[in-house]
Design a protein around this motif. Structure first.
Motif, PDB file in Angstrom:
ATOM      1  N   HIS A  82     -28.901   8.198 -18.987  1.00 52.19           N
ATOM      2  CA  HIS A  82     -29.115   6.806 -19.354  1.00 52.19           C
ATOM      3  C   HIS A  82     -27.755   6.143 -19.544  1.00 52.19           C
ATOM      4  CE1 HIS A  82     -30.837   3.289 -21.288  1.00 52.19           C
ATOM      5  NE2 HIS A  82     -32.024   3.737 -20.911  1.00 52.19           N
ATOM      6  N   LYS A  83     -27.635   4.898 -19.083  1.00 53.09           N
ATOM      7  CA  LYS A  83     -26.398   4.148 -19.240  1.00 53.09           C
ATOM      8  C   LYS A  83     -26.544   3.177 -20.397  1.00 53.09           C
ATOM      9  CE  LYS A  83     -25.158   4.280 -14.389  1.00 53.09           C
ATOM     10  NZ  LYS A  83     -24.958   3.495 -13.190  1.00 53.09           N
ATOM     11  N   PHE A  84     -25.523   3.111 -21.234  1.00 56.03           N
ATOM     12  CA  PHE A  84     -25.505   2.211 -22.372  1.00 56.03           C
ATOM     13  C   PHE A  84     -24.230   1.383 -22.336  1.00 56.03           C
ATOM     14  CE2 PHE A  84     -28.134   5.694 -23.895  1.00 56.03           C
ATOM     15  CZ  PHE A  84     -29.224   5.009 -24.396  1.00 56.03           C
ATOM     16  N   TRP A  85     -24.330   0.147 -22.810  1.00 56.77           N
ATOM     17  CA  TRP A  85     -23.175  -0.745 -22.906  1.00 56.77           C
ATOM     18  C   TRP A  85     -22.657  -0.703 -24.337  1.00 56.77           C
ATOM     19  CZ3 TRP A  85     -19.656  -3.038 -20.212  1.00 56.77           C
ATOM     20  CH2 TRP A  85     -18.907  -4.071 -20.772  1.00 56.77           C
ATOM     21  N   LEU A  86     -21.348  -0.395 -24.478  1.00 55.90           N
ATOM     22  CA  LEU A  86     -20.715  -0.387 -25.790  1.00 55.90           C
ATOM     23  C   LEU A  86     -19.965  -1.705 -25.971  1.00 55.90           C
ATOM     24  CD1 LEU A  86     -19.235   3.192 -25.967  1.00 55.90           C
ATOM     25  CD2 LEU A  86     -21.142   2.299 -27.253  1.00 55.90           C
ATOM     26  N   PRO A  87     -20.482  -2.610 -26.783  1.00 53.82           N
ATOM     27  CA  PRO A  87     -19.799  -3.897 -26.939  1.00 53.82           C
ATOM     28  C   PRO A  87     -18.472  -3.783 -27.687  1.00 53.82           C
ATOM     29  CG  PRO A  87     -21.732  -3.785 -28.348  1.00 53.82           C
ATOM     30  CD  PRO A  87     -21.732  -2.559 -27.508  1.00 53.82           C
ATOM     31  N   ASP A  88     -18.328  -2.779 -28.583  1.00 57.69           N
ATOM     32  CA  ASP A  88     -17.079  -2.616 -29.337  1.00 57.69           C
ATOM     33  C   ASP A  88     -15.912  -2.257 -28.422  1.00 57.69           C
ATOM     34  OD1 ASP A  88     -18.718  -3.011 -31.489  1.00 57.69           O
ATOM     35  OD2 ASP A  88     -18.844  -0.876 -32.010  1.00 57.69           O
ATOM     36  N   GLU A  89     -16.150  -1.351 -27.472  1.00 55.82           N
ATOM     37  CA  GLU A  89     -15.097  -0.886 -26.575  1.00 55.82           C
ATOM     38  C   GLU A  89     -15.133  -1.574 -25.223  1.00 55.82           C
ATOM     39  OE1 GLU A  89     -14.998   3.334 -26.422  1.00 55.82           O
ATOM     40  OE2 GLU A  89     -15.341   3.528 -28.579  1.00 55.82           O
ATOM     41  N   ASN A  90     -16.128  -2.435 -25.007  1.00 60.67           N
ATOM     42  CA  ASN A  90     -16.264  -3.215 -23.774  1.00 60.67           C
ATOM     43  C   ASN A  90     -16.328  -2.307 -22.544  1.00 60.67           C
ATOM     44  OD1 ASN A  90     -16.665  -5.581 -22.428  1.00 60.67           O
ATOM     45  ND2 ASN A  90     -14.509  -6.085 -22.263  1.00 60.67           N
ATOM     46  N   LEU A 138     -33.139   8.890 -27.705  1.00 57.08           N
ATOM     47  CA  LEU A 138     -33.338   7.488 -27.343  1.00 57.08           C
ATOM     48  C   LEU A 138     -33.967   6.714 -28.493  1.00 57.08           C
ATOM     49  CD1 LEU A 138     -32.867   5.658 -24.962  1.00 57.08           C
ATOM     50  CD2 LEU A 138     -35.130   6.208 -24.154  1.00 57.08           C
ATOM     51  N   ARG A 139     -34.902   7.336 -29.193  1.00 58.85           N
ATOM     52  CA  ARG A 139     -35.500   6.679 -30.363  1.00 58.85           C
ATOM     53  C   ARG A 139     -34.478   6.502 -31.476  1.00 58.85           C
ATOM     54  NH1 ARG A 139     -39.820  10.268 -29.266  1.00 58.85           N
ATOM     55  NH2 ARG A 139     -39.268  11.510 -31.080  1.00 58.85           N
ATOM     56  N   MET A 140     -33.560   7.464 -31.631  1.00 64.66           N
ATOM     57  CA  MET A 140     -32.494   7.324 -32.627  1.00 64.66           C
ATOM     58  C   MET A 140     -31.582   6.148 -32.295  1.00 64.66           C
ATOM     59  SD  MET A 140     -31.444  11.274 -33.390  1.00 64.66           S
ATOM     60  CE  MET A 140     -29.965  10.846 -34.258  1.00 64.66           C
ATOM     61  N   ILE A 141     -31.274   5.965 -31.021  1.00 63.17           N
ATOM     62  CA  ILE A 141     -30.435   4.847 -30.606  1.00 63.17           C
ATOM     63  C   ILE A 141     -31.147   3.526 -30.853  1.00 63.17           C
ATOM     64  CG2 ILE A 141     -29.471   3.705 -28.571  1.00 63.17           C
ATOM     65  CD1 ILE A 141     -28.558   6.427 -27.643  1.00 63.17           C
ATOM     66  N   ASN A 142     -32.450   3.475 -30.591  1.00 60.64           N
ATOM     67  CA  ASN A 142     -33.202   2.260 -30.861  1.00 60.64           C
ATOM     68  C   ASN A 142     -33.239   1.936 -32.349  1.00 60.64           C
ATOM     69  OD1 ASN A 142     -33.779   1.781 -28.193  1.00 60.64           O
ATOM     70  ND2 ASN A 142     -35.717   2.859 -28.253  1.00 60.64           N
ATOM     71  N   LYS A 143     -33.222   2.943 -33.184  1.00 61.97           N
ATOM     72  CA  LYS A 143     -33.313   2.727 -34.626  1.00 61.97           C
ATOM     73  C   LYS A 143     -31.968   2.349 -35.245  1.00 61.97           C
ATOM     74  CE  LYS A 143     -35.090   4.947 -38.796  1.00 61.97           C
ATOM     75  NZ  LYS A 143     -35.751   6.142 -39.334  1.00 61.97           N
ATOM     76  N   PHE A 144     -30.897   3.087 -34.888  1.00 58.14           N
ATOM     77  CA  PHE A 144     -29.607   2.903 -35.554  1.00 58.14           C
ATOM     78  C   PHE A 144     -28.597   2.080 -34.755  1.00 58.14           C
ATOM     79  CE2 PHE A 144     -31.186   7.035 -37.222  1.00 58.14           C
ATOM     80  CZ  PHE A 144     -31.402   6.624 -38.522  1.00 58.14           C
ATOM     81  N   GLY A 145     -28.776   2.003 -33.439  1.00 54.14           N
ATOM     82  CA  GLY A 145     -27.831   1.273 -32.598  1.00 54.14           C
ATOM     83  C   GLY A 145     -26.881   2.217 -31.881  1.00 54.14           C
ATOM     84  N   ILE A 146     -26.469   1.815 -30.679  1.00 52.68           N
ATOM     85  CA  ILE A 146     -25.646   2.697 -29.851  1.00 52.68           C
ATOM     86  C   ILE A 146     -24.240   2.875 -30.411  1.00 52.68           C
ATOM     87  CG2 ILE A 146     -25.057   0.818 -28.271  1.00 52.68           C
ATOM     88  CD1 ILE A 146     -25.378   4.536 -27.384  1.00 52.68           C
ATOM     89  N   SER A 147     -23.666   1.843 -31.007  1.00 54.52           N
ATOM     90  CA  SER A 147     -22.286   1.966 -31.483  1.00 54.52           C
ATOM     91  C   SER A 147     -22.178   2.952 -32.640  1.00 54.52           C
ATOM     92  CB  SER A 147     -21.729   0.600 -31.872  1.00 54.52           C
ATOM     93  OG  SER A 147     -22.543  -0.002 -32.837  1.00 54.52           O
ATOM     94  N   LYS A 148     -23.145   2.945 -33.553  1.00 50.58           N
ATOM     95  CA  LYS A 148     -23.127   3.883 -34.677  1.00 50.58           C
ATOM     96  C   LYS A 148     -23.359   5.311 -34.207  1.00 50.58           C
ATOM     97  CE  LYS A 148     -25.159   4.627 -39.191  1.00 50.58           C
ATOM     98  NZ  LYS A 148     -26.155   4.168 -40.160  1.00 50.58           N
ATOM     99  N   TYR A 167     -22.784   6.514 -31.184  1.00 44.92           N
ATOM    100  CA  TYR A 167     -21.650   6.934 -30.358  1.00 44.92           C
ATOM    101  C   TYR A 167     -20.491   7.413 -31.219  1.00 44.92           C
ATOM    102  CZ  TYR A 167     -18.023   6.714 -26.805  1.00 44.92           C
ATOM    103  OH  TYR A 167     -16.990   7.031 -25.961  1.00 44.92           O
ATOM    104  N   LYS A 168     -20.193   6.692 -32.291  1.00 45.02           N
ATOM    105  CA  LYS A 168     -19.093   7.091 -33.176  1.00 45.02           C
ATOM    106  C   LYS A 168     -19.410   8.391 -33.907  1.00 45.02           C
ATOM    107  CE  LYS A 168     -17.610   2.405 -34.059  1.00 45.02           C
ATOM    108  NZ  LYS A 168     -17.677   1.286 -35.008  1.00 45.02           N
ATOM    109  N   GLN A 169     -20.674   8.571 -34.275  1.00 51.06           N
ATOM    110  CA  GLN A 169     -21.055   9.720 -35.095  1.00 51.06           C
ATOM    111  C   GLN A 169     -21.227  11.005 -34.289  1.00 51.06           C
ATOM    112  OE1 GLN A 169     -24.595   9.013 -37.331  1.00 51.06           O
ATOM    113  NE2 GLN A 169     -24.239  10.705 -38.706  1.00 51.06           N
ATOM    114  N   PHE A 170     -21.836  10.933 -33.111  1.00 52.99           N
ATOM    115  CA  PHE A 170     -22.225  12.151 -32.387  1.00 52.99           C
ATOM    116  C   PHE A 170     -21.377  12.455 -31.158  1.00 52.99           C
ATOM    117  CE2 PHE A 170     -26.199  11.019 -34.567  1.00 52.99           C
ATOM    118  CZ  PHE A 170     -26.431  12.202 -35.217  1.00 52.99           C
ATOM    119  N   ILE A 171     -20.966  11.456 -30.414  1.00 58.42           N
ATOM    120  CA  ILE A 171     -20.338  11.728 -29.128  1.00 58.42           C
ATOM    121  C   ILE A 171     -18.829  11.804 -29.232  1.00 58.42           C
ATOM    122  CG2 ILE A 171     -20.050  10.860 -26.773  1.00 58.42           C
ATOM    123  CD1 ILE A 171     -22.875   9.789 -26.958  1.00 58.42           C
ATOM    124  N   VAL A 172     -18.209  10.923 -29.963  1.00 58.72           N
ATOM    125  CA  VAL A 172     -16.743  10.916 -30.056  1.00 58.72           C
ATOM    126  C   VAL A 172     -16.272  11.941 -31.060  1.00 58.72           C
ATOM    127  CG1 VAL A 172     -14.746   9.560 -30.714  1.00 58.72           C
ATOM    128  CG2 VAL A 172     -16.556   8.552 -29.345  1.00 58.72           C
TER     129      VAL A 172
END
Length: 73
Positions: A36-44, A56-66, A68-73
């Motif tokens: 799945h592709k997501f747009w990160l507005p913080d990092e453009n 995917l449900r977690m992203i819908n609940k908390f938001g992709i930016s939060k 991304y910072k917590q799990f992927i980076v």
């Protein structure tokens, strides 16, 4: 690449099929994983991740930016 969710860290599970005579044969329980592709507005920028339906449900609940910072980076 293993079948593993990049957010929840879930992976496929091993188990057994059971017949009526209770014979056991090995099987694998696979996850519902998609790219799945997501747009990160913080990092453009746009990111592409392997994600399960629960991730995917977690992203819908908390938001992709939060997430991304917590799990992927």
């Amino acid at each position: 690449m293993p079948k593993k969710c990049q957010i929840t860290k879930k992976k496929s599970m091993l188990g057994q099929n059971r017949s009526h005579a209770m014979n056991a044969t090995k099987r694998k329980f696979s996850l519902n994983i998609q790219y799945h592709k997501f747009w990160l507005p913080d990092e453009n920028k746009r990111i592409k991740i392997r994600i399960s339906s629960k991730g995917l449900r977690m992203i819908n609940k908390f938001g992709i930016s939060k997430i991304y910072k917590q799990f992927i980076v």
